[in-house]
Design an enzyme around this catalytic site. Structure first.
Site, mmCIF file in Angstrom:
data_model
loop_
_atom_site.group_PDB
_atom_site.id
_atom_site.type_symbol
_atom_site.label_atom_id
_atom_site.label_comp_id
_atom_site.label_asym_id
_atom_site.label_seq_id
_atom_site.Cartn_x
_atom_site.Cartn_y
_atom_site.Cartn_z
ATOM 1 N N SER A 155 20.052 10.967 -4.162
ATOM 2 C CA SER A 155 21.358 10.707 -4.782
ATOM 3 C C SER A 155 21.578 11.626 -5.984
ATOM 4 O O SER A 155 20.625 12.107 -6.597
ATOM 5 C CB SER A 155 21.429 9.252 -5.269
ATOM 6 O OG SER A 155 21.100 8.364 -4.238
HETATM 7 N N1 SAH Z 1 16.656 6.490 -3.415
HETATM 8 C C1 SAH Z 1 16.373 7.754 -2.784
HETATM 9 C C2 SAH Z 1 17.539 8.294 -1.977
HETATM 10 C C3 SAH Z 1 17.762 7.503 -0.802
HETATM 11 S S1 SAH Z 1 18.719 8.172 0.524
HETATM 12 C C4 SAH Z 1 15.891 8.793 -3.757
HETATM 13 O O1 SAH Z 1 15.866 8.528 -4.969
HETATM 14 O O2 SAH Z 1 15.497 9.870 -3.318
HETATM 15 C C5 SAH Z 1 18.678 6.723 1.511
HETATM 16 C C6 SAH Z 1 17.352 6.429 2.135
HETATM 17 O O3 SAH Z 1 17.474 5.178 2.810
HETATM 18 C C7 SAH Z 1 16.910 7.435 3.168
HETATM 19 O O4 SAH Z 1 15.632 7.915 2.852
HETATM 20 C C8 SAH Z 1 16.898 6.632 4.477
HETATM 21 O O5 SAH Z 1 15.899 7.048 5.384
HETATM 22 C C9 SAH Z 1 16.658 5.224 3.966
HETATM 23 N N2 SAH Z 1 17.063 4.115 4.845
HETATM 24 C C10 SAH Z 1 18.179 3.996 5.631
HETATM 25 N N3 SAH Z 1 18.202 2.801 6.253
HETATM 26 C C11 SAH Z 1 17.079 2.143 5.856
HETATM 27 C C12 SAH Z 1 16.520 0.863 6.162
HETATM 28 N N4 SAH Z 1 17.126 0.006 7.000
HETATM 29 N N5 SAH Z 1 15.354 0.531 5.585
HETATM 30 C C13 SAH Z 1 14.705 1.380 4.736
HETATM 31 N N6 SAH Z 1 15.182 2.597 4.422
HETATM 32 C C14 SAH Z 1 16.350 2.979 4.966
#
Ligand code: SAH
Length: 215
Positions: free
Chosen positions: A62
């Protein structure tokens, strides 16, 4: 050599001027965590641009303003139990840990094992593994073994508030979650009032989609 520390300071000052960073707590946390250490080497140059960056598996880290804004909304403090859904690079989990002065626990769950491993390596090299615990799995179901949570941070957009996450939020807890609406996504602050969700919309956002199931 890029002077990352100065670039970080400049970005934090900009986020303060914009009114995104409002507390000393979040300011200190954003200044403490080196975002460049959570990026693959070819992206480090952009570590302090206020923009999301594409990492592996088509996922994104993000933008710094979104990380800071969500941390402000979560009202973090030492000693809390926090659940993050969507570990990605581990950066946001580290910022949460710093905002709690590294006292308390951040449980973070990632769907892709490869990303969970990448995040674990990033967090390990910076000494966060005592505070941040990385899990692999479907975070739309939460992490029932470790519930209830004082705070829940969701970093992927869900079609609705996952019922299991609401269940696992403590009665005076706070959840921050992007929800998909018809043509856009809206960031909500969710609290429970007598077990019933109270949803406060904050702003329009753009997150990757959450893998979602209610079984
Ligand atoms: N917080 C992260 C950015 C996250 S992007 C950072 O600081 O880098 C969103 C993330 O959510 C992705 O890595 C994606 O693979 C994950 N994601 C999507 N659906 C999910 C689920 N049901 N359970 C766990 N992770 C999930």
């Amino acid at each position: 050599m890029i002077d990352f520390a100065s670039a970080r300071r400049r970005l934090v000052n900009m986020l303060k001027d914009e009114g995104i960073i409002r507390s000393d707590r979040v300011e200190r946390a954003m200044l403490s965590v080196p975002r460049e250490e959570f990026l693959p080497s070819y992206l480090r140059l952009y570590a302090y641009e206020d923009t999301p960056l594409e990492i592996m598996y088509g996922q994104t880290i993000s933008a710094p303003h979104m990380v800071a804004m969500m941390c402000e909304l979560l009202d973090l403090r030492p000693g809390l139990r926090v659940l993050e859904v969507g570990t990605g690079t581990g950066y946001h989990a580290a910022v949460c840990a710093e905002a709690m002065e590294r006292k308390g626990t951040v449980y973070t769950i990632e769907y892709y094992p490869g990303l969970a491993l990448y995040a674990t390596q990033n967090l390990a090299k910076l000494g966060y593994l005592g505070v941040v615990h990385v899990f692999i799995g479907d975070g739309s179901k939460g992490l029932p073994r470790y519930a209830p949570f004082d705070r829940i941070l969701v970093t992927a957009a869900a079609p609705r508030v996952p019922p299991k996450l609401l269940e696992q939020l403590s009665s005076d807890g706070i959840m921050v979650i992007p929800i998909e609406e018809r043509f856009t996504q809206v960031l909500y602050v969710v609290t429970k009032e007598d077990g019933v969700p109270h949803m406060r919309p904050v702003t329009y956002v753009s997150f990757v989609k959450m893998r979602y199931s209610e079984e």
